[in-house]
Design a protein around this motif. Structure first.
Motif, PDB file in Angstrom:
ATOM      1  N   GLU A  55     -55.251  12.399 -24.591  1.00  0.00           N
ATOM      2  CA  GLU A  55     -54.877  13.791 -24.343  1.00  0.00           C
ATOM      3  C   GLU A  55     -53.379  13.929 -24.569  1.00  0.00           C
ATOM      4  OE1 GLU A  55     -56.111  15.755 -20.783  1.00  0.00           O
ATOM      5  OE2 GLU A  55     -58.023  14.660 -20.705  1.00  0.00           O
ATOM      6  N   THR A  56     -52.998  14.877 -25.412  1.00  0.00           N
ATOM      7  CA  THR A  56     -51.579  15.134 -25.645  1.00  0.00           C
ATOM      8  C   THR A  56     -51.138  16.333 -24.814  1.00  0.00           C
ATOM      9  OG1 THR A  56     -52.146  16.460 -27.595  1.00  0.00           O
ATOM     10  CG2 THR A  56     -51.541  14.157 -27.965  1.00  0.00           C
ATOM     11  N   ILE A  57     -49.932  16.223 -24.280  1.00  0.00           N
ATOM     12  CA  ILE A  57     -49.366  17.268 -23.431  1.00  0.00           C
ATOM     13  C   ILE A  57     -47.979  17.623 -23.981  1.00  0.00           C
ATOM     14  CG2 ILE A  57     -48.654  17.873 -21.077  1.00  0.00           C
ATOM     15  CD1 ILE A  57     -50.462  15.453 -20.160  1.00  0.00           C
ATOM     16  N   GLY A  58     -47.699  18.906 -24.082  1.00  0.00           N
ATOM     17  CA  GLY A  58     -46.365  19.338 -24.483  1.00  0.00           C
ATOM     18  C   GLY A  58     -46.045  19.183 -25.953  1.00  0.00           C
ATOM     19  N   LEU A  59     -47.054  19.220 -26.809  1.00  0.00           N
ATOM     20  CA  LEU A  59     -46.789  19.076 -28.241  1.00  0.00           C
ATOM     21  C   LEU A  59     -45.911  20.201 -28.788  1.00  0.00           C
ATOM     22  CD1 LEU A  59     -49.965  17.727 -30.089  1.00  0.00           C
ATOM     23  CD2 LEU A  59     -47.609  16.929 -30.349  1.00  0.00           C
ATOM     24  N   HIS A  60     -45.858  21.324 -28.070  1.00  0.00           N
ATOM     25  CA  HIS A  60     -45.007  22.421 -28.525  1.00  0.00           C
ATOM     26  C   HIS A  60     -43.527  22.052 -28.456  1.00  0.00           C
ATOM     27  CE1 HIS A  60     -45.254  22.848 -24.137  1.00  0.00           C
ATOM     28  NE2 HIS A  60     -44.077  23.452 -24.196  1.00  0.00           N
ATOM     29  N   HIS A  61     -43.208  20.975 -27.744  1.00  0.00           N
ATOM     30  CA  HIS A  61     -41.814  20.518 -27.692  1.00  0.00           C
ATOM     31  C   HIS A  61     -41.407  19.778 -28.971  1.00  0.00           C
ATOM     32  CE1 HIS A  61     -41.075  21.846 -23.680  1.00  0.00           C
ATOM     33  NE2 HIS A  61     -41.921  21.016 -23.101  1.00  0.00           N
ATOM     34  N   VAL A  62     -42.374  19.363 -29.767  1.00  0.00           N
ATOM     35  CA  VAL A  62     -42.068  18.688 -31.032  1.00  0.00           C
ATOM     36  C   VAL A  62     -41.805  19.756 -32.085  1.00  0.00           C
ATOM     37  CG1 VAL A  62     -42.923  17.129 -32.817  1.00  0.00           C
ATOM     38  CG2 VAL A  62     -43.523  16.723 -30.414  1.00  0.00           C
ATOM     39  N   PRO A  63     -40.603  19.799 -32.666  1.00  0.00           N
ATOM     40  CA  PRO A  63     -40.272  20.847 -33.646  1.00  0.00           C
ATOM     41  C   PRO A  63     -41.255  20.867 -34.813  1.00  0.00           C
ATOM     42  CG  PRO A  63     -38.309  19.625 -33.007  1.00  0.00           C
ATOM     43  CD  PRO A  63     -39.476  18.881 -32.429  1.00  0.00           C
ATOM     44  N   ALA A  64     -41.578  22.068 -35.262  1.00  0.00           N
ATOM     45  CA  ALA A  64     -42.510  22.224 -36.384  1.00  0.00           C
ATOM     46  C   ALA A  64     -41.867  21.854 -37.708  1.00  0.00           C
ATOM     47  CB  ALA A  64     -43.033  23.655 -36.433  1.00  0.00           C
ATOM     48  N   GLU A  65     -40.558  21.875 -37.765  1.00  0.00           N
ATOM     49  CA  GLU A  65     -39.852  21.515 -38.999  1.00  0.00           C
ATOM     50  C   GLU A  65     -38.460  21.006 -38.654  1.00  0.00           C
ATOM     51  OE1 GLU A  65     -38.241  26.035 -39.988  1.00  0.00           O
ATOM     52  OE2 GLU A  65     -39.851  25.150 -41.183  1.00  0.00           O
ATOM     53  N   GLY A  66     -37.841  20.365 -39.626  1.00  0.00           N
ATOM     54  CA  GLY A  66     -36.495  19.850 -39.424  1.00  0.00           C
ATOM     55  C   GLY A  66     -36.478  18.494 -38.754  1.00  0.00           C
ATOM     56  N   GLY A  67     -35.333  17.843 -38.815  1.00  0.00           N
ATOM     57  CA  GLY A  67     -35.196  16.514 -38.248  1.00  0.00           C
ATOM     58  C   GLY A  67     -35.268  16.513 -36.738  1.00  0.00           C
ATOM     59  N   ALA A  68     -35.875  15.484 -36.181  1.00  0.00           N
ATOM     60  CA  ALA A  68     -35.956  15.288 -34.736  1.00  0.00           C
ATOM     61  C   ALA A  68     -36.264  13.820 -34.491  1.00  0.00           C
ATOM     62  CB  ALA A  68     -37.023  16.171 -34.104  1.00  0.00           C
ATOM     63  N   LEU A  69     -35.807  13.328 -33.346  1.00  0.00           N
ATOM     64  CA  LEU A  69     -36.036  11.929 -32.988  1.00  0.00           C
ATOM     65  C   LEU A  69     -36.928  11.859 -31.762  1.00  0.00           C
ATOM     66  CD1 LEU A  69     -35.293   8.941 -33.580  1.00  0.00           C
ATOM     67  CD2 LEU A  69     -33.454   9.192 -31.904  1.00  0.00           C
ATOM     68  N   LEU A  70     -38.110  11.270 -31.913  1.00  0.00           N
ATOM     69  CA  LEU A  70     -39.047  11.097 -30.816  1.00  0.00           C
ATOM     70  C   LEU A  70     -38.843   9.700 -30.234  1.00  0.00           C
ATOM     71  CD1 LEU A  70     -42.748  12.224 -30.818  1.00  0.00           C
ATOM     72  CD2 LEU A  70     -42.114   9.990 -29.909  1.00  0.00           C
ATOM     73  N   VAL A  71     -38.582   9.620 -28.919  1.00  0.00           N
ATOM     74  CA  VAL A  71     -38.312   8.346 -28.253  1.00  0.00           C
ATOM     75  C   VAL A  71     -39.388   8.118 -27.194  1.00  0.00           C
ATOM     76  CG1 VAL A  71     -36.652   6.984 -26.952  1.00  0.00           C
ATOM     77  CG2 VAL A  71     -35.844   8.681 -28.615  1.00  0.00           C
ATOM     78  N   ALA A  72     -40.085   6.975 -27.274  1.00  0.00           N
ATOM     79  CA  ALA A  72     -41.217   6.724 -26.371  1.00  0.00           C
ATOM     80  C   ALA A  72     -41.134   5.356 -25.715  1.00  0.00           C
ATOM     81  CB  ALA A  72     -42.534   6.845 -27.149  1.00  0.00           C
ATOM     82  N   ASN A  73     -41.845   5.211 -24.600  1.00  0.00           N
ATOM     83  CA  ASN A  73     -41.994   3.896 -23.969  1.00  0.00           C
ATOM     84  C   ASN A  73     -42.969   3.052 -24.772  1.00  0.00           C
ATOM     85  OD1 ASN A  73     -43.953   5.903 -22.822  1.00  0.00           O
ATOM     86  ND2 ASN A  73     -44.808   4.087 -21.841  1.00  0.00           N
ATOM     87  N   HIS A  74     -42.805   1.733 -24.676  1.00  0.00           N
ATOM     88  CA  HIS A  74     -43.593   0.801 -25.493  1.00  0.00           C
ATOM     89  C   HIS A  74     -44.370  -0.131 -24.578  1.00  0.00           C
ATOM     90  CE1 HIS A  74     -44.517  -0.162 -29.480  1.00  0.00           C
ATOM     91  NE2 HIS A  74     -43.530  -0.966 -29.813  1.00  0.00           N
ATOM     92  N   SER A  75     -45.652  -0.385 -24.904  1.00  0.00           N
ATOM     93  CA  SER A  75     -46.448  -1.265 -24.052  1.00  0.00           C
ATOM     94  C   SER A  75     -47.743  -1.635 -24.759  1.00  0.00           C
ATOM     95  CB  SER A  75     -46.786  -0.552 -22.733  1.00  0.00           C
ATOM     96  OG  SER A  75     -47.560   0.614 -22.970  1.00  0.00           O
ATOM     97  N   GLY A  76     -48.518  -2.533 -24.131  1.00  0.00           N
ATOM     98  CA  GLY A  76     -49.870  -2.785 -24.607  1.00  0.00           C
ATOM     99  C   GLY A  76     -50.126  -4.089 -25.302  1.00  0.00           C
ATOM    100  N   THR A  77     -49.121  -4.999 -25.392  1.00  0.00           N
ATOM    101  CA  THR A  77     -49.271  -6.298 -26.045  1.00  0.00           C
ATOM    102  C   THR A  77     -49.335  -6.175 -27.562  1.00  0.00           C
ATOM    103  OG1 THR A  77     -50.379  -7.196 -24.088  1.00  0.00           O
ATOM    104  CG2 THR A  77     -50.578  -8.455 -26.122  1.00  0.00           C
ATOM    105  N   LEU A  78     -50.162  -5.274 -28.084  1.00  0.00           N
ATOM    106  CA  LEU A  78     -50.134  -4.884 -29.493  1.00  0.00           C
ATOM    107  C   LEU A  78     -49.713  -3.409 -29.537  1.00  0.00           C
ATOM    108  CD1 LEU A  78     -53.362  -6.513 -31.015  1.00  0.00           C
ATOM    109  CD2 LEU A  78     -50.989  -7.298 -31.216  1.00  0.00           C
TER     110      LEU A  78
END
Length: 282
Positions: A55-78
């Motif tokens: 389930e994705t939440i807040g996708l409207h925060h991702v710009p529809a165009e233009g440069g942007a940097l998405l920063v996320a937490n990393h986990s899961g072994t792979l």
């Protein structure tokens, strides 16, 4: 249902025709949009929709165009969290954007995997490549915890590791693009890492050789991820274009923004975890 299959078949024939006639483009980084959308992305659909039920939440925060940097937490072994995030952005976002992910050099040194990574739009996690992508208007994804994040023990799940020296913030400041914090819950439970066989890791050149409740005890079956329920939340963008031309050269500003991004992700993780009642049912 028959109409859906007819559409898929027509898309497949159209894709084959474009490949045969050379009607596709590959950018300077090796990214093949046509191949990614029609061949590399579709196999992820069952994992995304049926296995992890993302389930994705807040996708409207991702710009529809233009440069942007998405920063996320990393986990899961792979690093399946990166793949699921890229798939979600492409499929669920109204603009169907491709997430250009920054990866470790191990990815690109691995036979077959390295070529597929390039074809799917990934590139080496270095400042020049990140800045070029951002300045050209691409949506770039970075997981600054790196191997420390995906390889941490299960007992440390959802506790963010260090974000390095803030190189991703410097790239965003130089390009003047917003930073979108992203919190992923569910990936920590797909391969609960309870041990590390260091001699085997050194032998194969891996950062770690994981031991989980099912791997290596069950052989290939142990590589099947557990079907945890996932949530991916995209936070409000943090603007970087108001700090001046030489903002990236200010170490205190870079540190403060890095800490802000990290704290935003950590607090979002805690909130999502308090709302989750069951690892597998959500």
């Amino acid at each position: 249902m028959s109409g859906d299959w007819e559409r898929r078949l027509a898309d497949l024939f159209a894709f084959a025709r474009r490949r045969l006639e050379g009607e596709y483009e590959i950018d300077e980084f090796g990214f093949d949009r046509d191949l990614t959308a029609n061949v590399l992305m579709p196999p992820l659909k069952p994992l995304y929709e049926k296995w992890f039920r993302v389930e994705t939440i807040g996708l409207h925060h991702v710009p529809a165009e233009g440069g942007a940097l998405l920063v996320a937490n990393h986990s899961g072994t792979l690093p399946l969290d990166a793949l699921m995030t890229a798939y979600g952005v492409h499929v669920d976002h109204p603009a169907h954007r491709h997430l250009r992910m920054l990866g470790a050099d191990l990815v690109f040194r691995t036979p077959v995997l390295g070529a597929l990574a390039r074809k799917s739009g990934q590139t080496l996690a270095c400042h020049p490549d990140a800045e070029r992508l951002l300045r050209s208007g691409e949506l770039v994804g970075v997981w600054p915890e790196g191997f420390k994040g995906i390889g941490k023990p299960f007992k440390d799940r959802y506790k963010l590791q260090r974000f390095g020296r803030g190189g991703f913030v410097s790239a965003a400041l130089k390009a003047g693009v917003p930073i979108v914090p992203c919190a992923i819950v569910g990936a920590e439970e797909i391969y609960p890492k309870i041990g590390d066989i260091k001699p085997l890791a050194r032998l194969f050149g891996f950062p770690y050789f994981p031991v989980t409740p099912t791997f290596p005890w069950l052989g290939p079956l142990g590589a099947v991820p557990l079907p945890s329920k996932w949530y991916i939340e995209f936070g409000e963008p943090i603007r970087t274009d108001g700090h001046g031309e030489h903002a990236a050269d200010d170490p205190m500003l870079v540190f403060n923004l890095t800490d802000q991004v990290r704290e935003t992700i950590q607090q979002t993780l805690y909130r999502l975890l308090t709302q989750r009642r069951n690892v597998f049912l959500g």
